[in-house]
Design an enzyme around this catalytic site. Structure first.
Site, PDB file in Angstrom:
ATOM      1  N   ASN A   1       7.001  -1.129 -13.660  1.00 60.37           N
ATOM      2  CA  ASN A   1       6.345  -2.458 -13.926  1.00 60.37           C
ATOM      3  C   ASN A   1       5.112  -1.816 -14.992  1.00 60.37           C
ATOM      4  OD1 ASN A   1       5.428  -4.529 -11.128  1.00 60.37           O
ATOM      5  ND2 ASN A   1       7.438  -2.895 -11.333  1.00 60.37           N
TER       6      ASN A   1
ATOM      7  N   THR B   1      10.850   0.449  -4.485  1.00 62.99           N
ATOM      8  CA  THR B   1      11.150   1.157  -5.758  1.00 62.99           C
ATOM      9  C   THR B   1      12.644   1.083  -5.929  1.00 62.99           C
ATOM     10  OG1 THR B   1      10.758   2.663  -7.118  1.00 62.99           O
ATOM     11  CG2 THR B   1      10.650   3.318  -5.069  1.00 62.99           C
ATOM     12  N   ASP B   2      13.248   1.107  -7.204  1.00 62.05           N
ATOM     13  CA  ASP B   2      14.658   1.528  -7.575  1.00 62.05           C
ATOM     14  C   ASP B   2      14.701   3.177  -7.309  1.00 62.05           C
ATOM     15  OD1 ASP B   2      13.102   2.187  -9.731  1.00 62.05           O
ATOM     16  OD2 ASP B   2      14.302   1.325 -11.291  1.00 62.05           O
ATOM     17  N   GLU B   3      13.631   3.669  -7.346  1.00 59.26           N
ATOM     18  CA  GLU B   3      13.877   5.195  -7.405  1.00 59.26           C
ATOM     19  C   GLU B   3      14.618   5.717  -6.045  1.00 59.26           C
ATOM     20  OE1 GLU B   3      10.431   7.563  -8.710  1.00 59.26           O
ATOM     21  OE2 GLU B   3       9.843   6.248 -10.111  1.00 59.26           O
TER      22      GLU B   3
ATOM     23  N   LYS C   1       9.454   6.638   0.036  1.00 61.50           N
ATOM     24  CA  LYS C   1       9.523   5.237  -0.239  1.00 61.50           C
ATOM     25  C   LYS C   1      10.951   4.859   0.622  1.00 61.50           C
ATOM     26  CE  LYS C   1       7.540   2.382  -1.631  1.00 61.50           C
ATOM     27  NZ  LYS C   1       6.331   1.585  -1.242  1.00 61.50           N
TER      28      LYS C   1
ATOM     29  N   TYR D   1       7.947  11.379  -3.745  1.00 60.73           N
ATOM     30  CA  TYR D   1       7.670  10.031  -3.744  1.00 60.73           C
ATOM     31  C   TYR D   1       8.869   9.160  -3.357  1.00 60.73           C
ATOM     32  CZ  TYR D   1       7.086   5.264  -5.687  1.00 60.73           C
ATOM     33  OH  TYR D   1       7.016   3.963  -5.864  1.00 60.73           O
TER      34      TYR D   1
ATOM     35  N   ALA E   1       0.811  -1.266  -0.022  1.00 59.52           N
ATOM     36  CA  ALA E   1      -0.088   0.099   0.148  1.00 59.52           C
ATOM     37  C   ALA E   1       0.867   1.276   0.033  1.00 59.52           C
ATOM     38  CB  ALA E   1      -0.942   0.146   1.229  1.00 59.52           C
TER      39      ALA E   1
HETATM   40  P1  NAD Z   1      -0.938   1.558  -7.027  1.00 60.75           P
HETATM   41  O1  NAD Z   1      -0.993   3.131  -6.639  1.00 60.75           O
HETATM   42  O2  NAD Z   1      -1.454   1.068  -8.102  1.00 60.75           O
HETATM   43  O3  NAD Z   1      -1.599   0.976  -5.728  1.00 60.75           O
HETATM   44  C1  NAD Z   1      -1.589   1.468  -4.491  1.00 60.75           C
HETATM   45  C2  NAD Z   1      -2.716   0.677  -3.511  1.00 60.75           C
HETATM   46  O4  NAD Z   1      -2.542   1.313  -2.259  1.00 60.75           O
HETATM   47  C3  NAD Z   1      -4.074   1.115  -3.964  1.00 60.75           C
HETATM   48  O5  NAD Z   1      -4.938  -0.161  -4.089  1.00 60.75           O
HETATM   49  C4  NAD Z   1      -4.664   2.042  -2.735  1.00 60.75           C
HETATM   50  O6  NAD Z   1      -6.158   2.167  -2.828  1.00 60.75           O
HETATM   51  C5  NAD Z   1      -3.853   1.659  -1.569  1.00 60.75           C
HETATM   52  N1  NAD Z   1      -3.446   2.383  -0.474  1.00 60.75           N
HETATM   53  C6  NAD Z   1      -2.816   3.919  -0.819  1.00 60.75           C
HETATM   54  N2  NAD Z   1      -2.960   4.415   0.354  1.00 60.75           N
HETATM   55  C7  NAD Z   1      -3.428   3.312   1.211  1.00 60.75           C
HETATM   56  C8  NAD Z   1      -3.576   3.415   2.754  1.00 60.75           C
HETATM   57  N3  NAD Z   1      -3.235   4.645   3.391  1.00 60.75           N
HETATM   58  N4  NAD Z   1      -4.040   2.583   3.234  1.00 60.75           N
HETATM   59  C9  NAD Z   1      -4.447   1.340   2.776  1.00 60.75           C
HETATM   60  N5  NAD Z   1      -4.362   1.104   1.551  1.00 60.75           N
HETATM   61  C10 NAD Z   1      -4.001   2.138   0.474  1.00 60.75           C
HETATM   62  O7  NAD Z   1       0.348   1.420  -6.884  1.00 60.75           O
HETATM   63  P2  NAD Z   1       1.326   0.252  -7.436  1.00 60.75           P
HETATM   64  O8  NAD Z   1       1.785   0.716  -8.803  1.00 60.75           O
HETATM   65  O9  NAD Z   1       0.605  -1.036  -7.684  1.00 60.75           O
HETATM   66  O10 NAD Z   1       2.543   0.097  -6.512  1.00 60.75           O
HETATM   67  C11 NAD Z   1       2.493  -0.877  -5.189  1.00 60.75           C
HETATM   68  C12 NAD Z   1       3.712  -0.902  -4.641  1.00 60.75           C
HETATM   69  O11 NAD Z   1       4.923  -1.089  -5.102  1.00 60.75           O
HETATM   70  C13 NAD Z   1       3.822   0.745  -4.033  1.00 60.75           C
HETATM   71  O12 NAD Z   1       4.487   0.365  -2.496  1.00 60.75           O
HETATM   72  C14 NAD Z   1       5.013   1.071  -5.031  1.00 60.75           C
HETATM   73  O13 NAD Z   1       5.729   2.015  -4.261  1.00 60.75           O
HETATM   74  C15 NAD Z   1       5.741  -0.100  -5.326  1.00 60.75           C
HETATM   75  N6  NAD Z   1       6.435  -0.177  -6.738  1.00 60.75           N
HETATM   76  C16 NAD Z   1       5.690   0.121  -7.826  1.00 60.75           C
HETATM   77  C17 NAD Z   1       6.234   0.267  -8.911  1.00 60.75           C
HETATM   78  C18 NAD Z   1       5.416   0.618 -10.387  1.00 60.75           C
HETATM   79  O14 NAD Z   1       6.031   0.520 -11.263  1.00 60.75           O
HETATM   80  N7  NAD Z   1       4.153   0.716 -10.283  1.00 60.75           N
HETATM   81  C19 NAD Z   1       7.715  -0.186  -9.217  1.00 60.75           C
HETATM   82  C20 NAD Z   1       8.328  -0.414  -7.857  1.00 60.75           C
HETATM   83  C21 NAD Z   1       7.595  -0.468  -6.716  1.00 60.75           C
HETATM   84  O1  TDX Z   2       2.621  11.798 -19.405  1.00 62.43           O
HETATM   85  C1  TDX Z   2       3.802  11.262 -19.085  1.00 62.43           C
HETATM   86  N1  TDX Z   2       4.759  11.672 -19.764  1.00 62.43           N
HETATM   87  C2  TDX Z   2       6.170  11.327 -19.475  1.00 62.43           C
HETATM   88  O2  TDX Z   2       6.932  11.488 -20.618  1.00 62.43           O
HETATM   89  C3  TDX Z   2       4.198  10.376 -18.027  1.00 62.43           C
HETATM   90  C4  TDX Z   2       3.013   9.995 -17.003  1.00 62.43           C
HETATM   91  C5  TDX Z   2       5.516  10.012 -17.868  1.00 62.43           C
HETATM   92  N2  TDX Z   2       6.366  10.394 -18.506  1.00 62.43           N
HETATM   93  C6  TDX Z   2       7.727   9.916 -18.335  1.00 62.43           C
HETATM   94  C7  TDX Z   2       8.172  10.294 -17.047  1.00 62.43           C
HETATM   95  C8  TDX Z   2       9.050   9.053 -16.672  1.00 62.43           C
HETATM   96  O3  TDX Z   2      10.469   9.570 -17.354  1.00 62.43           O
HETATM   97  O4  TDX Z   2       7.740   8.669 -18.524  1.00 62.43           O
HETATM   98  C9  TDX Z   2       8.419   7.744 -17.529  1.00 62.43           C
HETATM   99  C10 TDX Z   2       7.600   6.963 -16.800  1.00 62.43           C
HETATM  100  O5  TDX Z   2       6.773   7.874 -15.971  1.00 62.43           O
HETATM  101  P1  TDX Z   2       5.937   6.887 -14.986  1.00 62.43           P
HETATM  102  O6  TDX Z   2       4.967   6.050 -15.589  1.00 62.43           O
HETATM  103  O7  TDX Z   2       5.067   8.140 -14.169  1.00 62.43           O
HETATM  104  O8  TDX Z   2       6.849   6.351 -13.711  1.00 62.43           O
HETATM  105  P2  TDX Z   2       7.931   6.747 -13.072  1.00 62.43           P
HETATM  106  O9  TDX Z   2       7.911   8.051 -12.809  1.00 62.43           O
HETATM  107  O10 TDX Z   2       9.319   6.185 -13.604  1.00 62.43           O
HETATM  108  O11 TDX Z   2       7.805   5.816 -11.684  1.00 62.43           O
HETATM  109  C11 TDX Z   2       7.364   4.384 -11.827  1.00 62.43           C
HETATM  110  O12 TDX Z   2       8.309   3.808 -11.674  1.00 62.43           O
HETATM  111  C12 TDX Z   2       8.772   3.419 -10.288  1.00 62.43           C
HETATM  112  C13 TDX Z   2       6.062   4.100 -10.846  1.00 62.43           C
HETATM  113  O13 TDX Z   2       5.247   5.128 -10.904  1.00 62.43           O
HETATM  114  C14 TDX Z   2       6.557   4.136  -9.369  1.00 62.43           C
HETATM  115  O14 TDX Z   2       5.643   3.828  -8.439  1.00 62.43           O
HETATM  116  C15 TDX Z   2       7.572   3.214  -9.189  1.00 62.43           C
HETATM  117  O15 TDX Z   2       8.304   3.311  -7.995  1.00 62.43           O
END
Ligand code: NAD
Ligand code: TDX
Length: 350
Positions: free
Chosen positions: A186, A131-133, A160, A156, A84
């Protein structure tokens, strides 16, 4: 073996893939999905598992101390997979405090509840999905390893990084059994269309501009979400306590090249003329503090735990596009209401 497993954020993008996988593969586990159902959480993501006898949902907020205490007391969970979070970098620029609240305070509240309810137990595990960020931004060469110093640069990633540090601190100070994984970007089904790939798909379908930040030269390492779910499964079962595992796709793309590839796939799937979707590409003001490049060295999880990505990127993108085109109702539901407001606001800062 029986386990009672609490998954936080299971209604979100990655969480729903993790829950689906665990429910299907481990019928003897009780899987409790705890989610606050923010704009990013959607129980439609889990329609196919909600009737499973080993699945339960609880609607709660991880920042709510009393609620977390009750959940641990009522369900006697012996493991947590904590996903979450507030997860979108652009939102963290608009509203940093909500990221501090959920990602930092929420993680601390969960850690406290685990520590209290697991006192004296060693057969428990707190797994933090990160996250790698947290490692900051790379130049043209090099990779993030588990030893790369933390250097978060957006609200963000700072939130994290803080939560990772708290998890490590509870391990070192209180002996809480923990493991952490840090994953790259992802992509796949059920991702909220504010992130790059689903946003572009959504806009191409609607013939809206495709906003590419800056010059589109920033680089991300993309991983199929089901490969991330598989990695989480392996780290959960085999990861060494107190360790960090980096997870990545060995799959770096400049944003503009990725958007062009996606445009070509969309032209084909929508039977539009070649170049039709690419004509929507619009360069917009860069993201503030935009990290230049992320790239993960995933050799530790590969060598120690035997995980590696299963799917080629082009194949994964095709599947992702097909899923979005086959589920217009999902996109319609999730993009009404609060998303519509956000979408408007997002364009104000460009
Ligand atoms: P997402 O935003 O799609 O989902 C987040 C979920 O957390 C949602 O279901 C939301 O309702 C829930 N949530 C938010 N605040 C909450 C709270 N206060 N209490 C309970 N639930 C709450 O996120 P995601 O992309 O699925 O990412 C999931 C995890 O993986 C995160 O911790 C993110 O940092 C990490 N992560 C994401 C990516 C990516 O590319 N999306 C990459 C690496 C790590
Ligand atoms: O409209 C856009 N135009 C654009 O150029 C958006 C939404 C993004 N971008 C660029 C920004 C980034 O360089 O694309 C790249 C990817 O952007 P996002 O999809 O917002 O991802 P990023 O900021 O890289 O972060 C994601 O990867 C690490 C996830 O949102 C995080 O939750 C995760 O931890």
């Amino acid at each position: 073996m029986q386990r009672k497993l609490l998954v936080t954020g299971g209604a979100g993008f990655i969480g729903s893939h993790v829950v689906r996988r665990l429910v299907a593969r481990y019928p003897s586990y009780q899987i409790l999905n705890l989610d606050a159902l923010t704009y990013a959480g959607n129980l439609e993501n889990l329609r196919d598992v909600e009737a499973s006898p080993n699945y339960q949902f609880v609607h709660a907020d991880i920042t709510d101390e009393a609620a977390m205490d009750r959940v641990f007391a009522d369900h006697v969970a012996d493991a947590v997979i904590h996903l979450a979070a507030e997860s979108h970098v652009d939102r963290s620029i608009l509203d940093p405090l909500s990221f501090i609240r959920t990602n930092v305070l929420g993680t601390a509240v969960l850690l406290n509840a685990a520590r209290k309810h697991w006192a004296g137990r060693s057969d428990v595990l707190f797994y933090h999905v990160s996250t790698d960020e947290v490692y900051g931004s790379l130049g043209d060469i090099g990779f993030f390893t588990e030893d790369t110093p933390y250097d978060p640069r957006s609200p963000y990633s700072a939130s994290k990084a803080s939560s990772d540090h708290l998890v490590k601190a509870y391990h070192h100070t209180f002996g809480l059994p923990v493991v952490i994984s840090n994953c790259s970007n992802n992509y796949g089904s059920h991702q909220f269309p504010e992130k790059l790939i689903p946003l572009m798909i959504h806009n191409i379908v609607q013939r809206k501009p495709l906003p590419v930040y800056g010059e589109g030269l920033n680089v991300r390492d993309w991983l199929w979400v089901e490969d991330h779910a598989a990695a989480i499964d392996i780290v959960f079962h085999k990861g060494r306590l107190g360790e960090t595992y980096n997870i990545g796709g060995f799959n770096e793309w400049k944003n503009i090249d990725l958007v062009h590839l996606l445009c070509r796939i969309m032209d084909r799937k929508l039977q539009r003329e070649a170049g039709d979707s690419a004509s929507l590409i619009t360069y917009v003001k860069d993201r503030a503090g935009h990290d230049r490049r992320y790239a993960i060295d995933a050799s530790k999880i590969q060598c120690e735990l035997g995980w590696s990505p299963s799917l080629q990127f082009e194949e994964g993108l095709e599947r992702t596009v097909e899923w979005y085109l086959a589920h217009p109702e999902w996109v319609e539901h999730i993009t009404s209401g609060s998303y519509a407001d956000y979408y408007q606001r997002q364009y104000i800062h460009r």
